[in-house]
Scaffold this motif. Structure first.
Motif, PDB file in Angstrom:
ATOM      1  N   UNK A  41       0.862  -1.180   0.000  1.00 12.42           N
ATOM      2  CA  UNK A  41       0.000   0.000   0.000  1.00 12.42           C
ATOM      3  C   UNK A  41       0.905   1.240   0.000  1.00 12.42           C
ATOM      4  N   UNK A  42       1.072   1.787  -1.200  1.00 11.35           N
ATOM      5  CA  UNK A  42       1.971   2.938  -1.381  1.00 11.35           C
ATOM      6  C   UNK A  42       1.170   4.225  -1.561  1.00 11.35           C
ATOM      7  N   UNK A  43       0.004   4.267  -0.921  1.00 12.59           N
ATOM      8  CA  UNK A  43      -0.818   5.479  -1.019  1.00 12.59           C
ATOM      9  C   UNK A  43      -0.009   6.707  -0.594  1.00 12.59           C
ATOM     10  N   UNK A  44       0.813   6.536   0.426  1.00 16.50           N
ATOM     11  CA  UNK A  44       1.651   7.644   0.882  1.00 16.50           C
ATOM     12  C   UNK A  44       3.064   7.555   0.321  1.00 16.50           C
ATOM     13  N   UNK A  45       3.614   6.364   0.284  1.00 14.03           N
ATOM     14  CA  UNK A  45       5.054   6.249  -0.028  1.00 14.03           C
ATOM     15  C   UNK A  45       5.359   6.339  -1.517  1.00 14.03           C
ATOM     16  N   UNK A  46       4.318   6.287  -2.363  1.00 11.75           N
ATOM     17  CA  UNK A  46       4.564   6.350  -3.805  1.00 11.75           C
ATOM     18  C   UNK A  46       4.996   7.727  -4.277  1.00 11.75           C
ATOM     19  N   UNK A  47       5.552   7.762  -5.465  1.00  6.96           N
ATOM     20  CA  UNK A  47       5.900   9.005  -6.155  1.00  6.96           C
ATOM     21  C   UNK A  47       6.897   9.866  -5.373  1.00  6.96           C
ATOM     22  N   UNK A  48       7.995   9.210  -5.014  1.00  5.41           N
ATOM     23  CA  UNK A  48       9.162   9.948  -4.530  1.00  5.41           C
ATOM     24  C   UNK A  48       9.287  10.131  -3.038  1.00  5.41           C
ATOM     25  N   UNK A  49       8.256   9.804  -2.288  1.00  2.00           N
ATOM     26  CA  UNK A  49       8.283  10.099  -0.847  1.00  2.00           C
ATOM     27  C   UNK A  49       9.466   9.440  -0.134  1.00  2.00           C
ATOM     28  N   UNK A  50       9.862   8.253  -0.613  1.00  2.00           N
ATOM     29  CA  UNK A  50      10.973   7.535   0.051  1.00  2.00           C
ATOM     30  C   UNK A  50      12.335   7.824  -0.588  1.00  2.00           C
ATOM     31  N   UNK A  51      12.341   8.662  -1.623  1.00  2.00           N
ATOM     32  CA  UNK A  51      13.605   8.908  -2.332  1.00  2.00           C
ATOM     33  C   UNK A  51      13.794   7.968  -3.512  1.00  2.00           C
ATOM     34  N   UNK A  52      12.777   7.194  -3.815  1.00  2.00           N
ATOM     35  CA  UNK A  52      12.707   6.382  -5.044  1.00  2.00           C
ATOM     36  C   UNK A  52      11.304   6.607  -5.591  1.00  2.00           C
ATOM     37  N   UNK A  53      11.071   6.189  -6.827  1.00  3.24           N
ATOM     38  CA  UNK A  53       9.704   6.337  -7.336  1.00  3.24           C
ATOM     39  C   UNK A  53       8.711   5.690  -6.366  1.00  3.24           C
ATOM     40  N   UNK A  54       9.087   4.486  -5.903  1.00  2.00           N
ATOM     41  CA  UNK A  54       8.190   3.768  -4.989  1.00  2.00           C
ATOM     42  C   UNK A  54       9.010   3.102  -3.883  1.00  2.00           C
ATOM     43  N   UNK A  55       8.384   2.974  -2.713  1.00  2.00           N
ATOM     44  CA  UNK A  55       9.042   2.276  -1.612  1.00  2.00           C
ATOM     45  C   UNK A  55       9.340   0.835  -1.997  1.00  2.00           C
ATOM     46  N   UNK A  56       8.482   0.261  -2.845  1.00  2.00           N
ATOM     47  CA  UNK A  56       8.695  -1.133  -3.270  1.00  2.00           C
ATOM     48  C   UNK A  56      10.023  -1.296  -3.981  1.00  2.00           C
ATOM     49  N   UNK A  57      10.441  -0.250  -4.688  1.00  2.00           N
ATOM     50  CA  UNK A  57      11.737  -0.294  -5.364  1.00  2.00           C
ATOM     51  C   UNK A  57      12.839  -0.055  -4.328  1.00  2.00           C
TER      52      UNK A  57
END
Ligand SMILES: Cc1ncc(COP(=O)(O)O)c(C=O)c1O
Length: 496
Positions: free
Chosen positions: A295-311
């Motif tokens: 669930x990347x509702x928040x972590x998606x699109x750069x929030x973690x410093x990558x496009x997605x936290x999954x990456x």
């Protein structure tokens, strides 16, 4: 720190005037009357009407009988402005949404162009170019192995869709008993009955029970409050992941459909996990044929410093829920990423997924999302966040010299500062203290000091920070200075 501005007029009043012609016999609201009469509308009128007629989300309204509502009238860059003219740092990117900052002309232009070309068409039986182009774009930046996009209008709908698709997939592939879901304690996954069942916050659920049955919880990865000593965070992560295996075995692997996990859990305050945790989770889900849903509702699109936290954490999910920052908040949109295997049973024959949303994949929202992702690439926002994240962390860690700061944790541009009564023992605030300090003081004090962010006690009390990815060291320093001032006062009140 708060900066006053003199401009208090409502620039929309004149524009809207011709639209407000109403049947004289119908209900006439004072705000509309004022606008229609060409009177200047501002804070006073909005306060009155807002208090009388609006119902805010997740908001206690009783304080509005004495005090004012905070009404935000404008956003520009990483600042927002309230109806009294106060300028605030947007320390939460709206609600983890405005990752490219506020007021982007490119997004406005994309919306206008799309509205004139094709203002609306649902994705029910028809496609439209922007949704097709956006799906292609999303798959190019998403984690490996994804091949389908199911559009929604937000995170809750993504969660709901993921669960329903998992259930139907198993029914169509010979495992009809697989329907249960597992998620993590204190995790927030949305508000519809299905998504709320997956949410792990009892206080949010009690009033709406009975909810959808078959949703179960396992421990999260709150390392600061790990239930026992571990040599390191990897070891703790393996312990926490093994609780998932335990739960699957207890419920029966042939009944469990999916496990929902955020790369960084928001509720409770930025619970990160190491790659060892996610590796073990992946192994367990593969072993028992349980759909791993990030669930990347928040972590998606750069929030973690990558496009997605999954990456970033190599999660290798089977499905990935995204929303919020896909448009930097300028339009409501969500995108559920899926591996092709979930679509296979629908490829031939008469099978249909009887599920969808009128506005899921709205053409204007898709056009804005495409323009938003272009901004990300043109301005290297992901790289910027990745490079500046360690500075953000270090800046916030300066707060450790305050007795009230127990933990600073997070990653990317997503951090939590946990408030404690006793640093040594990690003693947390009682319910009453938390109520008094957070609602009675912190939320307003932070605003008055010049920052919009969130003091949150869905778990232990924390201050959540997630500024736009356009911020840098200068803004980090400002944020730290505000927190220092407010938390110093909070400590006095806690002990006063
Ligand atoms: C992890 C997570 N899932 C789901 C949701 C629900 O999203 P929405 O409010 O867009 O429905 C949220 C909202 O913050 C969230 O943080």
């Amino acid at each position: 720190m708060a900066i006053s501005e003199s401009k208090k007029t409502n620039p929309l009043a004149n524009l809207l005037k011709p639209l407000l012609k109403r049947d004289k016999a119908g209900p006439r609201l004072e705000l509309l009357e004022a606008m229609e009469a060409g009177r200047e509308v501002g804070d006073k009128e909005w306060q009155k009407s807002g208090k009388e007629h609006s119902w805010l989300h997740f908001t206690r309204h009783s304080p509005f009988s004495k005090g004012d509502m905070n009404i935000i009238v404008r956003g520009e860059g990483h600042f927002i402005y309230d109806s009294k003219g106060t300028k605030l740092i947007d320390g939460l990117s709206g609600l983890f949404t405005c990752n490219a900052g506020h007021g982007r002309p490119e997004l406005a232009a994309a919306a206008q162009k799309q509205m004139l070309e094709l203002d609306f068409m649902p994705l029910w039986s028809y496609g439209h170019p922007r949704a097709i182009e956006l799906a292609e774009k999303l798959l190019s930046i998403g984690p490996e192995g994804m091949n389908r996009i199911f559009f929604t209008t937000g995170g809750t709908e993504g969660v709901e869709s993921a669960w329903k698709i998992a259930k139907q997939y198993f029914k169509m592939t010979g495992k009809p008993l697989k329907h249960k879901v597992i998620s993590r304690m204190t995790a927030y996954h949305g508000t519809s009955h299905g998504a709320l069942s997956i949410t792990g916050i009892p206080a949010f659920k009690q009033m709406f029970e009975p909810l959808v049955p078959s949703a179960f919880r396992v421990p999260n990865t709150n390392y600061y409050r790990a239930p026992q000593e571990f040599a390191n965070e990897d070891e703790f992560g393996i312990w926490a992941a093994n609780r998932l295996e335990e739960a699957i075995l207890f419920e029966g692997p042939d009944t469990v459909a999916a496990f929902f996990v955020e790369p960084i859990q928001n509720a409770g305050g930025c619970f990160t996990a190491t790659k060892a945790y996610f590796k073990r989770i992946r192994e367990i889900c593969t072993k028992y044929d349980v759909v791993l849903v990030a669930d990347e509702t928040i972590t998606g699109y750069g929030r973690t410093g990558e496009w997605f936290g999954s990456i970033r954490y190599d999660i290798q999910p089977d499905m990935m829920i995204t929303a919020k920052a896909i448009t930097s908040g300028a339009q409501p949109l969500g995108a559920l990423f899926l591996k092709e295997k979930f679509f296979e049973p629908f490829k031939d024959g008469t099978s249909t997924l009887a599920h969808g949303y009128t506005f899921g994949g709205h053409p204007v929202a898709c056009a804005v999302a495409l323009a938003n992702l272009e901004i990300f690439e043109r301005e290297n926002l992901i790289e910027h966040a990745r490079n500046n994240s360690p500075i953000f962390r270090k800046t916030l860690e300066r707060l450790y010299d305050l007795p009230i700061v127990g933990d600073v944790r997070g990653d990317g541009y997503f951090f939590a500062v946990e408030i404690v009564k006793n640093k040594k023992t990690k003693e947390t605030l009682s319910r009453e203290e938390s109520e008094k300090l957070l609602r009675g003081f912190l939320n307003n004090a932070l605003l008055e000091a010049g920052i919009y962010c969130r003091a949150d006690d869905r778990g232990d009390p924390v201050i959540q920070l997630a500024p736009p990815l356009t911020c840098g060291p200068k803004e980090f320093d400002e944020i730290e200075a505000i927190l220092r001032k407010v938390l110093t006062e909070a400590w006095k009140r806690l002990n006063g």
